[in-house]
Scaffold this motif. Structure first.
Motif, short mmCIF file in Angstrom:
data_model
loop_
_atom_site.label_atom_id
_atom_site.label_comp_id
_atom_site.label_asym_id
_atom_site.label_seq_id
_atom_site.Cartn_x
_atom_site.Cartn_y
_atom_site.Cartn_z
N ALA A 7 0.85 -1.11 0.05
CA ALA A 7 0.16 -0.06 -0.10
C ALA A 7 0.85 1.27 -0.02
O ALA A 7 0.59 2.17 -0.53
CB ALA A 7 -0.75 0.08 0.96
N ALA A 8 1.91 1.29 0.71
CA ALA A 8 2.83 2.56 0.98
C ALA A 8 3.58 2.85 -0.51
O ALA A 8 3.43 4.02 -0.89
CB ALA A 8 3.79 2.25 2.00
N VAL A 9 3.95 1.83 -1.16
CA VAL A 9 4.61 1.80 -2.55
C VAL A 9 3.49 2.26 -3.50
O VAL A 9 3.80 3.26 -4.53
CB VAL A 9 5.60 0.62 -2.79
CG1 VAL A 9 6.15 0.72 -4.28
CG2 VAL A 9 6.57 0.47 -1.65
N GLY A 10 2.51 1.47 -3.34
CA GLY A 10 1.47 1.81 -4.55
C GLY A 10 0.94 2.96 -4.26
O GLY A 10 0.61 3.66 -5.46
N GLY A 11 0.82 3.60 -3.08
CA GLY A 11 0.32 4.99 -2.96
C GLY A 11 1.33 6.23 -3.45
O GLY A 11 0.80 6.98 -4.29
N LEU A 12 2.29 5.99 -3.26
CA LEU A 12 3.49 6.70 -3.95
C LEU A 12 3.50 6.77 -5.33
O LEU A 12 3.52 7.62 -6.20
CB LEU A 12 4.90 6.54 -3.22
CG LEU A 12 5.17 6.59 -1.69
CD1 LEU A 12 6.48 6.14 -1.58
CD2 LEU A 12 5.07 8.08 -1.56
N ALA A 13 3.16 5.44 -5.93
CA ALA A 13 3.50 5.10 -7.52
C ALA A 13 2.00 5.91 -8.19
O ALA A 13 2.20 6.68 -9.20
CB ALA A 13 3.57 3.75 -7.64
N LEU A 14 0.85 5.44 -7.53
CA LEU A 14 -0.20 5.91 -8.20
C LEU A 14 -0.22 7.29 -8.08
O LEU A 14 -0.78 7.90 -9.10
CB LEU A 14 -1.33 5.07 -7.49
CG LEU A 14 -1.74 3.76 -7.86
CD1 LEU A 14 -2.91 3.24 -6.92
CD2 LEU A 14 -1.79 3.62 -9.33
N ALA A 15 -0.09 8.14 -6.99
CA ALA A 15 -0.04 9.32 -6.89
C ALA A 15 1.01 9.98 -7.82
O ALA A 15 0.74 11.21 -8.64
CB ALA A 15 0.35 9.93 -5.63
N GLY A 16 2.14 9.29 -8.02
CA GLY A 16 2.95 10.37 -9.28
C GLY A 16 2.46 9.99 -10.37
O GLY A 16 2.55 11.12 -11.21
#
Length: 360
Positions: A205-214
């Motif tokens: 979730a943490a990595v996915g949040g950073l990636a999707l927001a980017g």
């Protein structure tokens, strides 16, 4: 000499028919779940602010209700400034300001559908104002027609130039829901151990949040506002969708994987009000949808992008509750199975065994 003996038999015809009918029923449910909100969508009690003299407000409310019965629920405010504050706080979708200089306030970032509806109200209001002016001029015996009065429409919270139709913001929800489901299912299958799955969900979730927001903000321009806050919102939404899946798997074994497709995709996603206001969905389902991760995530992303003055406490709490609930299920499953004897662990072990050939 030994030869493998085939023990394969044909599936009984009764089972074949049963499976076919069950799949047809599932297909019907899927079509119903995704089509019903769109087919039945119509405005119901949309909160719209109204300001002005009491007589003018009453006349405007009556005229709008006659044109679109039940579509708008007016909320009287003191003046234009109060109407703008209500729009920016996302308490209302727009406003009608009456008086000497009538004006209609919209918020395309909140809903393009409601904005179009208010544009029609502005045209109706303009027609009425000019009719009254013409009647007053005729009664006073003034020569010629009075000057035409225009009712301006002001978009108080417009959509960004990078997403002028709001399609990017709306389309962002489905990958988020699908991503949370895929993460929860994949972790349930690939990782053995309830607490290890919790760790995997957090990292994912943490990595996915950073990636999707980017991608959605930095590349597509669909999201606005603070990148880190958007990342946190997406990460919490992914956790709120993935954690219940892994939690139910810890309790029920592989059967818990069905939580994702059934609860999140078939039930919660169609009533999430991501593409249309929740007031367009038949009551009480529009409100119910806000208590599930897809609906809360859709509202949160819109508020973080365009409505910093809005109170998003409810959305954060809903997502946090689902995330914590999923983690608690994993903890209960962990201790119930003594930390290792999980049904899915046994299934994984069985999957590595090979049957010895039958020899004669």
């Amino acid at each position: 000499m030994s030869h493998p003996v085939s023990t394969t038999t044909h599936t009984p015809i009764g089972r074949v028919l049963g499976i076919s009918l069950a799949l047809a029923a599932v297909l019907a449910v899927i079509v119903l779940a995704f089509s019903w909100p769109a087919v039945t969508a119509e405005p119901r009690d949309l909160p719209i602010a109204v300001a002005g003299p009491a007589e003018a407000v009453s006349a405007a409310e009556a005229a709008v209700d006659e044109e679109s019965p039940g579509a708008i629920a007016f909320r009287e405010v003191d003046d234009r400034d109060a109407a703008v504050e209500a729009i920016e706080a996302r308490d209302v979708y727009g406003a009608i300001v009456l008086g000497q200089e009538p004006e209609v306030l919209t918020s395309s970032a909140s809903s393009l559908v409601v904005t179009q509806l208010l544009n029609g109200v502005a045209a109706q209001l303009e027609e009425g104002v000019n009719a009254q002016a013409a009647a007053a001029a005729a009664a006073a015996g003034a020569p010629g027609a009075p000057p035409h009065i225009e009712v301006p429409v002001t978009d108080v919270v417009p959509l960004a130039d990078t997403d002028p139709r709001g399609t990017g913001l709306t389309a962002a929800l489905f990958p988020l829901v699908l991503g949370g489901m895929i993460g929860g299912i994949a972790i349930s299958v690939a990782v053995i151990g309830a607490m290890r799955r919790v760790t995997a969900v957090f990292v994912y979730a943490a990595v996915g949040g950073l990636a999707l927001a980017g991608i959605l903000q930095g590349w597509f321009g669909s999201l606005q506002g603070d990148y880190w806050l958007n990342s946190a919102g997406i990460a919490l939404a992914l956790t709120a969708i993935a954690a219940p899946i892994t939690g139910f798997v810890a309790l029920m074994g592989r059967a818990g994987i069905a939580v994702g497709p059934v609860v999140m995709l078939l039930f919660a996603n169609p009533i999430s009000a991501a593409a249309i206001p929740k007031e367009f969905i038949p009551a009480p389902w529009g409100e119910v949808g806000q208590w599930f991760p897809p609906g809360a995530a859709a509202s949160l992303m819109r508020e973080l992008s365009y409505f910093p003055a809005a109170d998003s406490t409810f959305e954060w709490l809903v997502l946090a509750a689902w995330a914590v609930g999923g983690i608690l299920l994993s903890i209960v499953g962990h201790f119930r199975t003594a930390g290792g004897a999980e049904p899915d662990a046994e299934a994984a072990a069985e999957g590595t065994r090979t049957e010895a050939p039958i020899v004669v």
